[in-house]
Design a protein around this motif. Structure first.
Motif, PDB file in Angstrom:
ATOM      1  N   ASP A 168     -75.690  27.559  28.104  1.00  0.00           N
ATOM      2  CA  ASP A 168     -75.209  27.478  29.482  1.00  0.00           C
ATOM      3  C   ASP A 168     -75.718  28.593  30.380  1.00  0.00           C
ATOM      4  OD1 ASP A 168     -73.766  29.517  28.341  1.00  0.00           O
ATOM      5  OD2 ASP A 168     -71.812  28.845  29.099  1.00  0.00           O
TER       6      ASP A 168
ATOM      7  N   ASN B 187     -76.259  17.244  25.410  1.00  0.00           N
ATOM      8  CA  ASN B 187     -75.708  18.598  25.502  1.00  0.00           C
ATOM      9  C   ASN B 187     -76.001  19.211  26.865  1.00  0.00           C
ATOM     10  OD1 ASN B 187     -74.774  18.470  22.858  1.00  0.00           O
ATOM     11  ND2 ASN B 187     -76.631  19.377  22.008  1.00  0.00           N
TER      12      ASN B 187
ATOM     13  N   ARG C 139     -73.953  17.607  29.645  1.00  0.00           N
ATOM     14  CA  ARG C 139     -72.541  18.004  29.568  1.00  0.00           C
ATOM     15  C   ARG C 139     -72.344  19.388  30.197  1.00  0.00           C
ATOM     16  NH1 ARG C 139     -71.891  17.023  24.161  1.00  0.00           N
ATOM     17  NH2 ARG C 139     -71.293  14.866  24.589  1.00  0.00           N
ATOM     18  N   LEU C 140     -73.210  20.316  29.834  1.00  0.00           N
ATOM     19  CA  LEU C 140     -73.090  21.663  30.378  1.00  0.00           C
ATOM     20  C   LEU C 140     -73.400  21.682  31.869  1.00  0.00           C
ATOM     21  CD1 LEU C 140     -74.735  23.771  27.537  1.00  0.00           C
ATOM     22  CD2 LEU C 140     -72.312  23.653  28.129  1.00  0.00           C
TER      23      LEU C 140
ATOM     24  N   THR D 137     -68.923  21.370  31.719  1.00  0.00           N
ATOM     25  CA  THR D 137     -68.119  21.469  30.496  1.00  0.00           C
ATOM     26  C   THR D 137     -68.220  22.874  29.922  1.00  0.00           C
ATOM     27  OG1 THR D 137     -68.523  19.135  29.990  1.00  0.00           O
ATOM     28  CG2 THR D 137     -67.774  20.539  28.166  1.00  0.00           C
TER      29      THR D 137
ATOM     30  N   GLU E 282     -66.187  23.846  24.376  1.00  0.00           N
ATOM     31  CA  GLU E 282     -65.917  22.420  24.246  1.00  0.00           C
ATOM     32  C   GLU E 282     -67.215  21.650  24.015  1.00  0.00           C
ATOM     33  OE1 GLU E 282     -63.841  18.667  24.416  1.00  0.00           O
ATOM     34  OE2 GLU E 282     -63.408  20.737  23.806  1.00  0.00           O
ATOM     35  N   ALA E 283     -68.269  22.052  24.713  1.00  0.00           N
ATOM     36  CA  ALA E 283     -69.568  21.392  24.534  1.00  0.00           C
ATOM     37  C   ALA E 283     -70.071  21.573  23.107  1.00  0.00           C
ATOM     38  CB  ALA E 283     -70.582  21.950  25.532  1.00  0.00           C
TER      39      ALA E 283
ATOM     40  N   LEU F   3     -68.096  19.224  20.744  1.00  0.00           N
ATOM     41  CA  LEU F   3     -68.568  17.854  20.879  1.00  0.00           C
ATOM     42  C   LEU F   3     -69.960  17.682  20.276  1.00  0.00           C
ATOM     43  CD1 LEU F   3     -67.357  17.181  24.538  1.00  0.00           C
ATOM     44  CD2 LEU F   3     -66.445  16.146  22.444  1.00  0.00           C
TER      45      LEU F   3
END
Length: 212
Positions: free
Chosen positions: A109, A175, A178-179, A183, A187-188, A191
């Motif tokens: 991230d 991934n 999501r980031l 997210t 949590e990422a 998942l």
């Protein structure tokens, strides 16, 4: 007196890194298609011929970061411990990369990583050239799988390599998306681990029956 070979190699590495970093900075600010090679060379304080000695194409200025991982999956299969199945070795490696937040997994991230991946995924010419790297990686994994199980014939290793490389790319894209959507990294990661387990379970459903 000529420079030692090691010093010349170090200077070349620094020049290559400086050119690439300059190019990526310009691409992120202005867009890939809006920046010319001449502008990159000028900003990096090198000539265009010098730039092309280090990077054969404009796309390579970005995608060279993926080149460090070329053949990685094949090496994992070839270097796996005795008794460990190829898919088990690949799964363990993927989980280790996720835990390390390796940018190539998409599970990182850092703003500069998210921006870099957006550049790659949102630029058609970069996405297209990335497929060339993926094809080379698939060929290498096919060879490693064929050597691991020479009794399975030529088709099975190829099909399994194509499936694995495709799954790996889709997981990385999921991934990153999501980031990018906000997210939290914890949590990422949870998942991503769950989806990796599901993906390998699906792969084993076919590949495992052939001993992989």
């Amino acid at each position: 007196m000529s420079e030692p070979e090691g010093l010349r190699a170090l200077k070349k590495q620094r020049t290559r890194r400086a050119i690439a970093d300059t190019a990526i900075g310009l691409f992120l600010t202005n867009g890939f298609d809006q920046v010319s090679v001449a502008e990159i060379a000028a900003a990096a304080e090198v000539s265009k011929p010098t730039l092309f000695r280090y990077f054969a194409t404009k796309e390579e200025l970005v995608l060279h970061r993926f080149a460090d991982h070329l053949g990685e999956s094949a090496r994992v299969v070839r270097d796996r411990p005795a008794g460990l199945a190829p898919l088990a070795a690949l799964e363990r490696h993927e989980l280790e990369r996720l835990a390390a937040h390796d940018p190539v997994t998409g599970l990182n991230d850092a703003p500069e990583v998210l921006a870099f991946m957006r550049l790659v995924y949102d630029t058609p010419s970069l996405s297209s050239h990335l497929r060339d790297y993926i094809a080379e990686d698939t060929d290498a994994l096919t060879s490693a799988l064929a050597d691991a199980r020479p009794d399975t014939g030529a088709l099975a290793p190829r099909l399994i390599a194509v499936q694995f490389i495709g799954v790996r790319q889709e997981l990385a894209l999921a991934n990153w998306r999501r980031l990018s959507a906000g997210t939290p990294i914890e949590e990422a990661h949870r998942l991503a681990v769950a989806e990796t387990a599901e993906a390998f379970a699906l792969l084993r459903g076919g590949a495992g029956a052939r001993g992989y």
